[in-house]
Write a protein that holds these residues in place. Structure first.
Motif, mmCIF file in Angstrom:
data_model
loop_
_atom_site.group_PDB
_atom_site.id
_atom_site.type_symbol
_atom_site.label_atom_id
_atom_site.label_comp_id
_atom_site.label_asym_id
_atom_site.label_seq_id
_atom_site.Cartn_x
_atom_site.Cartn_y
_atom_site.Cartn_z
ATOM 1 N N ILE A 241 66.585 73.653 13.251
ATOM 2 C CA ILE A 241 67.761 72.782 13.374
ATOM 3 C C ILE A 241 68.546 73.157 14.630
ATOM 4 C CG2 ILE A 241 69.989 72.203 12.323
ATOM 5 C CD1 ILE A 241 68.622 72.469 9.597
ATOM 6 N N ALA A 242 68.654 74.455 14.902
ATOM 7 C CA ALA A 242 69.350 74.899 16.114
ATOM 8 C C ALA A 242 68.661 74.356 17.359
ATOM 9 C CB ALA A 242 69.408 76.425 16.148
ATOM 10 N N LEU A 243 67.332 74.361 17.354
ATOM 11 C CA LEU A 243 66.598 73.824 18.499
ATOM 12 C C LEU A 243 66.774 72.311 18.611
ATOM 13 C CD1 LEU A 243 63.340 75.950 18.197
ATOM 14 C CD2 LEU A 243 65.087 76.143 19.975
ATOM 15 N N THR A 244 66.833 71.624 17.473
ATOM 16 C CA THR A 244 67.092 70.187 17.487
ATOM 17 C C THR A 244 68.468 69.903 18.078
ATOM 18 O OG1 THR A 244 65.696 69.864 15.537
ATOM 19 C CG2 THR A 244 67.262 68.123 16.049
ATOM 20 N N PHE A 245 69.442 70.711 17.689
ATOM 21 C CA PHE A 245 70.795 70.594 18.256
ATOM 22 C C PHE A 245 70.758 70.796 19.773
ATOM 23 C CE2 PHE A 245 74.495 73.284 19.542
ATOM 24 C CZ PHE A 245 75.458 72.281 19.587
ATOM 25 N N LEU A 246 70.036 71.832 20.215
ATOM 26 C CA LEU A 246 69.935 72.089 21.646
ATOM 27 C C LEU A 246 69.287 70.907 22.361
ATOM 28 C CD1 LEU A 246 70.605 74.500 23.555
ATOM 29 C CD2 LEU A 246 68.179 75.092 23.440
ATOM 30 N N ASN B 294 59.008 71.760 25.327
ATOM 31 C CA ASN B 294 58.894 71.959 23.882
ATOM 32 C C ASN B 294 58.948 73.453 23.596
ATOM 33 O OD1 ASN B 294 58.065 69.227 22.413
ATOM 34 N ND2 ASN B 294 57.088 69.263 24.421
ATOM 35 N N PHE B 295 59.706 73.821 22.581
ATOM 36 C CA PHE B 295 59.908 75.238 22.322
ATOM 37 C C PHE B 295 58.793 75.777 21.432
ATOM 38 C CE2 PHE B 295 62.266 79.125 21.645
ATOM 39 C CZ PHE B 295 62.853 79.276 22.892
ATOM 40 N N PRO B 296 58.167 76.917 21.812
ATOM 41 C CA PRO B 296 56.940 77.387 21.140
ATOM 42 C C PRO B 296 57.197 78.236 19.900
ATOM 43 C CG PRO B 296 57.397 78.773 23.033
ATOM 44 C CD PRO B 296 58.459 77.715 23.025
ATOM 45 N N HIS B 297 57.865 77.670 18.915
ATOM 46 C CA HIS B 297 58.151 78.351 17.650
ATOM 47 C C HIS B 297 57.486 77.633 16.488
ATOM 48 C CE1 HIS B 297 62.140 80.849 18.093
ATOM 49 N NE2 HIS B 297 61.197 81.251 18.923
ATOM 50 N N VAL B 298 56.970 78.399 15.519
ATOM 51 C CA VAL B 298 56.500 77.836 14.243
ATOM 52 C C VAL B 298 57.008 78.726 13.113
ATOM 53 C CG1 VAL B 298 54.475 77.412 12.778
ATOM 54 C CG2 VAL B 298 54.459 76.682 15.162
ATOM 55 N N TYR B 299 57.467 78.102 12.021
ATOM 56 C CA TYR B 299 57.993 78.829 10.866
ATOM 57 C C TYR B 299 57.107 78.522 9.657
ATOM 58 C CZ TYR B 299 61.603 78.000 14.299
ATOM 59 O OH TYR B 299 62.266 77.864 15.484
ATOM 60 N N ARG C 81 71.360 80.929 22.435
ATOM 61 C CA ARG C 81 71.245 81.144 23.884
ATOM 62 C C ARG C 81 70.373 82.356 24.191
ATOM 63 N NH1 ARG C 81 75.792 80.954 28.697
ATOM 64 N NH2 ARG C 81 74.382 81.704 30.331
ATOM 65 N N ALA C 82 70.548 83.422 23.411
ATOM 66 C CA ALA C 82 69.842 84.674 23.682
ATOM 67 C C ALA C 82 68.332 84.485 23.700
ATOM 68 C CB ALA C 82 70.234 85.729 22.656
ATOM 69 N N PHE C 83 67.802 83.670 22.765
ATOM 70 C CA PHE C 83 66.344 83.567 22.717
ATOM 71 C C PHE C 83 65.783 82.319 23.399
ATOM 72 C CE2 PHE C 83 67.299 81.362 18.653
ATOM 73 C CZ PHE C 83 66.431 80.277 18.714
ATOM 74 N N THR C 84 66.662 81.424 23.908
ATOM 75 C CA THR C 84 66.155 80.222 24.570
ATOM 76 C C THR C 84 66.435 80.165 26.066
ATOM 77 O OG1 THR C 84 68.204 78.977 24.102
ATOM 78 C CG2 THR C 84 66.418 78.837 22.468
ATOM 79 N N GLN C 85 67.415 80.931 26.558
ATOM 80 C CA GLN C 85 67.881 80.690 27.925
ATOM 81 C C GLN C 85 66.801 80.959 28.976
ATOM 82 O OE1 GLN C 85 71.322 83.043 28.873
ATOM 83 N NE2 GLN C 85 70.281 85.007 28.610
ATOM 84 N N MET D 60 63.890 74.248 33.635
ATOM 85 C CA MET D 60 64.883 73.305 34.162
ATOM 86 C C MET D 60 65.762 73.876 35.263
ATOM 87 S SD MET D 60 66.061 71.576 30.569
ATOM 88 C CE MET D 60 64.833 70.976 29.402
ATOM 89 N N GLY D 61 65.652 75.189 35.507
ATOM 90 C CA GLY D 61 66.467 75.816 36.541
ATOM 91 C C GLY D 61 67.624 76.605 35.950
ATOM 92 N N THR D 62 67.927 77.715 36.589
ATOM 93 C CA THR D 62 68.970 78.600 36.060
ATOM 94 C C THR D 62 70.346 77.945 36.064
ATOM 95 O OG1 THR D 62 69.221 79.567 38.267
ATOM 96 C CG2 THR D 62 67.747 80.701 36.736
ATOM 97 N N GLN D 63 70.567 76.979 36.968
ATOM 98 C CA GLN D 63 71.886 76.358 37.071
ATOM 99 C C GLN D 63 72.224 75.538 35.836
ATOM 100 O OE1 GLN D 63 69.221 75.422 38.713
ATOM 101 N NE2 GLN D 63 68.978 73.216 38.408
ATOM 102 N N ILE D 64 71.235 75.172 35.052
ATOM 103 C CA ILE D 64 71.453 74.330 33.871
ATOM 104 C C ILE D 64 71.987 75.141 32.694
ATOM 105 C CG2 ILE D 64 70.226 72.963 32.114
ATOM 106 C CD1 ILE D 64 70.790 71.477 34.709
#
Length: 323
Positions: A195-200, A222-227, A271-275, A282-286
């Motif tokens: 859900i946090a990733l969907t929000f992001l 796409n974020f490479p997580h599976v639960y 932020r800690a695990f996605t930045q 997308m670039g550090t400026q984002i």
């Protein structure tokens, strides 16, 4: 749980076979200090069991291997080792835990926390605009069509096959794997991290509408997580056939499940695990813009979490024993 399971199931006399060196590895150690706490806990458990069973007059020596990808900041990790550390010899082992990392039958306990839900790579279908698993406007399988979910699930199965095959060669007979990772109830796909990733992803789409990003930048991210669920993990372990399942159950990581979620802290954790992934794509400026907007939209995140109807903080705990 780990202490109880290890005390009941570790046959230290058989594992050591006359040696006094006990070897532990943290697979996906990151930069500390959590890995240091975990290794010290395991050492204490093994030492207490060794002495309680009066297995020898000689003192056990411990070798601890800290493993993570080559890009991991091992300098920070080893700089944080306590000066008074005398309980173990430490070494870093860079490389993917989806491959062999150690000689045959050389590891007594392998530990992995908050690591194994990361895929080794994104499913290739997610990069193909003509594929049914093309995932425009989203960055995860949460809320996505079945073809996207299936692509993620297939990649997770491929990864687990490689992980278990590698460990089956490295771990001695009777040795253990301890795994802690986000998990979901059987038959459920949604986890609060998803859900946090969907929000992001929704914030990224806002940035597309504002002209700060291009649509393709989001569509190709796409974020490479599976639960996984207990049922799915059990199937994959049984498919491998080299490990006995000692424990496989869900637990809640929150000490008080009735307490409200600190949404700002949750966004900082996000932020800690996605930045790093966001910056690479997308670039550090984002990054600063993205999470400034996320904090401004924290009420949206709160609504998404609490309206989902799922239990927040669910973890999957697994303890496997090499046959």
């Amino acid at each position: 749980m780990m202490k109880e399971a290890l005390i009941q199931n570790l046959d230290i006399k058989k594992l050591l076979s006359g040696s006094t060196t006990f070897t532990i590895v943290d697979l996906g150690c990151s930069v500390g200090p959590n890995t240091l706490f975990a290794m010290e806990n395991i050492i204490e458990i093994v030492e207490n069991k060794y002495h309680s069973e009066r297995l020898g007059s000689k003192k056990l020596e411990f070798q601890v291997f800290f493993n993570d990808l080559t890009a991991n900041d091992f300098n920070t990790l080893f700089a944080s080792l306590p000066d008074e550390r005398k309980k173990y010899f430490a070494a870093g082992v860079p490389g993917s835990f989806f491959t062999r990392l150690f000689p045959c039958s050389s590891i007594h306990i392998a530990y992995s926390s908050s690591s194994l839900h990361w895929l080794s790579k994104l499913p290739v279908e997610l990069q193909d605009k003509n594929s049914p698993a093309w995932n425009p406007g989203r960055i995860h399988y949460t809320g996505a069509p079945e073809a996207v979910v299936r692509a993620y699930a297939n990649q997770f199965e491929e990864d687990m096959v490689m992980f278990l095959n590698a460990r089956s060669q490295e771990i001695v007979g009777g040795g253990m794997i301890v795994i802690l990772m986000p998990g979901v109830p059987d038959g459920v796909l949604t986890h609060d991290v998803g859900i946090a990733l969907t929000f992001l992803g929704s914030i990224l789409m806002d940035m597309v509408q504002e002209g700060l990003l291009k649509q393709d930048q989001v569509d190709l991210f796409n974020f490479p997580h599976v639960y996984p669920s207990v049922k799915e993990m059990t199937r994959l372990v049984e498919k491998n056939g080299c490990f006995e399942i000692i424990k496989m159950e869900q637990r809640n990581a929150r000490t008080n499940t009735e307490a409200p979620i600190d949404i700002e802290s949750a966004i900082m954790h996000l932020r800690a695990f996605t930045q790093e992934s966001v910056a690479n794509h997308m670039g550090t400026q984002i990054v600063d813009q993205l999470f400034t907007k996320a904090l401004q939209q924290k009420s949206r995140f709160s609504y998404m979490l609490y309206s989902s109807g799922i239990e927040i903080g669910v973890q999957l705990f697994s303890l496997l024993k090499r046959k």
